[in-house]
Design a protein around this motif. Structure first.
Motif, mmCIF file in Angstrom:
data_model
loop_
_atom_site.group_PDB
_atom_site.id
_atom_site.type_symbol
_atom_site.label_atom_id
_atom_site.label_comp_id
_atom_site.label_asym_id
_atom_site.label_seq_id
_atom_site.Cartn_x
_atom_site.Cartn_y
_atom_site.Cartn_z
ATOM 1 N N LYS A 22 -26.885 -10.281 17.428
ATOM 2 C CA LYS A 22 -27.590 -9.066 17.848
ATOM 3 C C LYS A 22 -28.925 -8.950 17.117
ATOM 4 O O LYS A 22 -29.928 -8.550 17.707
ATOM 5 N N GLU A 23 -28.939 -9.294 15.833
ATOM 6 C CA GLU A 23 -30.180 -9.239 15.054
ATOM 7 C C GLU A 23 -31.151 -10.329 15.501
ATOM 8 O O GLU A 23 -32.365 -10.111 15.543
ATOM 9 N N LEU A 24 -30.623 -11.500 15.846
ATOM 10 C CA LEU A 24 -31.476 -12.582 16.336
ATOM 11 C C LEU A 24 -32.118 -12.198 17.667
ATOM 12 O O LEU A 24 -33.312 -12.436 17.885
ATOM 13 N N VAL A 25 -31.350 -11.573 18.546
ATOM 14 C CA VAL A 25 -31.888 -11.130 19.830
ATOM 15 C C VAL A 25 -33.036 -10.143 19.595
ATOM 16 O O VAL A 25 -34.120 -10.274 20.181
ATOM 17 N N LYS A 26 -32.828 -9.151 18.720
ATOM 18 C CA LYS A 26 -33.879 -8.164 18.432
ATOM 19 C C LYS A 26 -35.116 -8.836 17.849
ATOM 20 O O LYS A 26 -36.242 -8.485 18.214
ATOM 21 N N PHE A 33 -40.347 -12.030 23.877
ATOM 22 C CA PHE A 33 -39.570 -12.880 24.759
ATOM 23 C C PHE A 33 -38.675 -11.977 25.596
ATOM 24 O O PHE A 33 -38.251 -10.922 25.146
ATOM 25 N N GLU A 34 -38.370 -12.417 26.802
ATOM 26 C CA GLU A 34 -37.574 -11.610 27.722
ATOM 27 C C GLU A 34 -36.253 -12.292 28.036
ATOM 28 O O GLU A 34 -36.126 -13.512 27.913
ATOM 29 N N GLY A 35 -35.269 -11.485 28.438
ATOM 30 C CA GLY A 35 -33.979 -12.023 28.856
ATOM 31 C C GLY A 35 -33.292 -12.829 27.761
ATOM 32 O O GLY A 35 -32.617 -13.817 28.055
ATOM 33 N N VAL A 36 -33.452 -12.426 26.507
ATOM 34 C CA VAL A 36 -32.908 -13.178 25.374
ATOM 35 C C VAL A 36 -31.385 -13.102 25.401
ATOM 36 O O VAL A 36 -30.806 -12.020 25.408
ATOM 37 N N ARG A 37 -30.743 -14.285 25.455
ATOM 38 C CA ARG A 37 -29.279 -14.367 25.462
ATOM 39 C C ARG A 37 -28.841 -15.422 24.456
ATOM 40 O O ARG A 37 -29.468 -16.477 24.344
ATOM 41 N N THR A 38 -27.745 -15.145 23.753
ATOM 42 C CA THR A 38 -27.212 -16.089 22.782
ATOM 43 C C THR A 38 -25.846 -16.576 23.233
ATOM 44 O O THR A 38 -25.191 -15.945 24.064
ATOM 45 N N TYR A 39 -25.436 -17.695 22.640
ATOM 46 C CA TYR A 39 -24.110 -18.235 22.924
ATOM 47 C C TYR A 39 -23.268 -18.114 21.665
ATOM 48 O O TYR A 39 -23.601 -18.720 20.636
ATOM 49 N N ILE A 40 -22.218 -17.348 21.728
ATOM 50 C CA ILE A 40 -21.334 -17.019 20.599
ATOM 51 C C ILE A 40 -22.157 -16.852 19.326
ATOM 52 O O ILE A 40 -23.207 -16.243 19.350
ATOM 53 N N GLN A 41 -21.695 -17.337 18.195
ATOM 54 C CA GLN A 41 -22.419 -17.206 16.922
ATOM 55 C C GLN A 41 -23.126 -18.511 16.566
ATOM 56 O O GLN A 41 -23.333 -18.811 15.401
ATOM 57 N N LYS A 64 -39.742 -15.296 9.580
ATOM 58 C CA LYS A 64 -39.215 -13.936 9.746
ATOM 59 C C LYS A 64 -37.726 -13.904 9.413
ATOM 60 O O LYS A 64 -37.248 -12.977 8.758
ATOM 61 N N ILE A 65 -36.985 -14.909 9.839
ATOM 62 C CA ILE A 65 -35.562 -14.989 9.499
ATOM 63 C C ILE A 65 -35.405 -15.104 7.987
ATOM 64 O O ILE A 65 -34.559 -14.444 7.389
ATOM 65 N N GLU A 66 -36.243 -15.915 7.368
ATOM 66 C CA GLU A 66 -36.167 -16.069 5.912
ATOM 67 C C GLU A 66 -36.444 -14.753 5.197
ATOM 68 O O GLU A 66 -35.729 -14.384 4.263
ATOM 69 N N SER A 67 -37.448 -14.017 5.641
ATOM 70 C CA SER A 67 -37.764 -12.754 4.966
ATOM 71 C C SER A 67 -36.668 -11.710 5.164
ATOM 72 O O SER A 67 -36.420 -10.895 4.285
ATOM 73 N N GLN A 68 -35.986 -11.752 6.304
ATOM 74 C CA GLN A 68 -34.945 -10.766 6.586
ATOM 75 C C GLN A 68 -33.553 -11.180 6.127
ATOM 76 O O GLN A 68 -32.718 -10.323 5.845
ATOM 77 N N HIS A 69 -33.295 -12.507 6.049
ATOM 78 C CA HIS A 69 -31.929 -12.969 5.784
ATOM 79 C C HIS A 69 -31.813 -13.956 4.621
ATOM 80 O O HIS A 69 -30.711 -14.396 4.294
ATOM 81 N N GLY A 70 -32.947 -14.372 4.049
ATOM 82 C CA GLY A 70 -32.897 -15.191 2.848
ATOM 83 C C GLY A 70 -32.741 -16.692 3.063
ATOM 84 O O GLY A 70 -32.478 -17.431 2.126
#
Length: 117
Positions: A22-26, A33-41, A64-70
């Motif tokens: 959910k955080e990756l989609v946001k 980006f539009e229509g963002v969909r993920t597959y499981i985890q 951005k992932i590094e700054s938010q999730h380390g």
């Protein structure tokens, strides 16, 4: 609008490098980006974009992932055409009868000295 496949390596494995989808989609929607969909985890994502998607943009996503999730995951970006070409080039067509035995891998760069044997 062009479709893209984004593969994030080494996330949500063995309790390390946790990134809820959910955080990756946001995060990706924040890049417009539009229509963002993920597959499981898995960190596998499909999205569409009207603007050009670049390596620099993938670097900003990783940062951005590094700054938010380390942690900073390795990212591989494929166009829909890239994926379709890989599927069409399957050297083991008989394996399609039992798809659980057929795997497809992508490398981020060409190996310098591949051991093809």
């Amino acid at each position: 609008m062009k479709s893209w496949i984004l593969l994030l390596r080494g996330i949500n494995v063995g309790g390390k490098n946790i990134l809820p989808m959910k955080e990756l989609v946001k995060l990706l929607e924040g890049f417009k980006f539009e229509g963002v969909r993920t597959y499981i985890q898995s960190g596998n994502v499909v999205f569409q974009s009207t603007k050009k998607v670049t390596a620099a943009m993938m670097s900003r996503i990783s940062s951005k992932i590094e700054s938010q999730h380390g942690f900073s995951p390795q990212i591989l970006l494929l166009s829909q055409k890239d994926l379709e070409s890989a599927i069409d080039s399957n050297p083991y067509p008989k394996a399609e009868a039992n798809p659980k035995t057929l795997h497809l891998f992508f490398l981020s760069q060409k190996p310098k000295k591949p051991d093809l044997d």
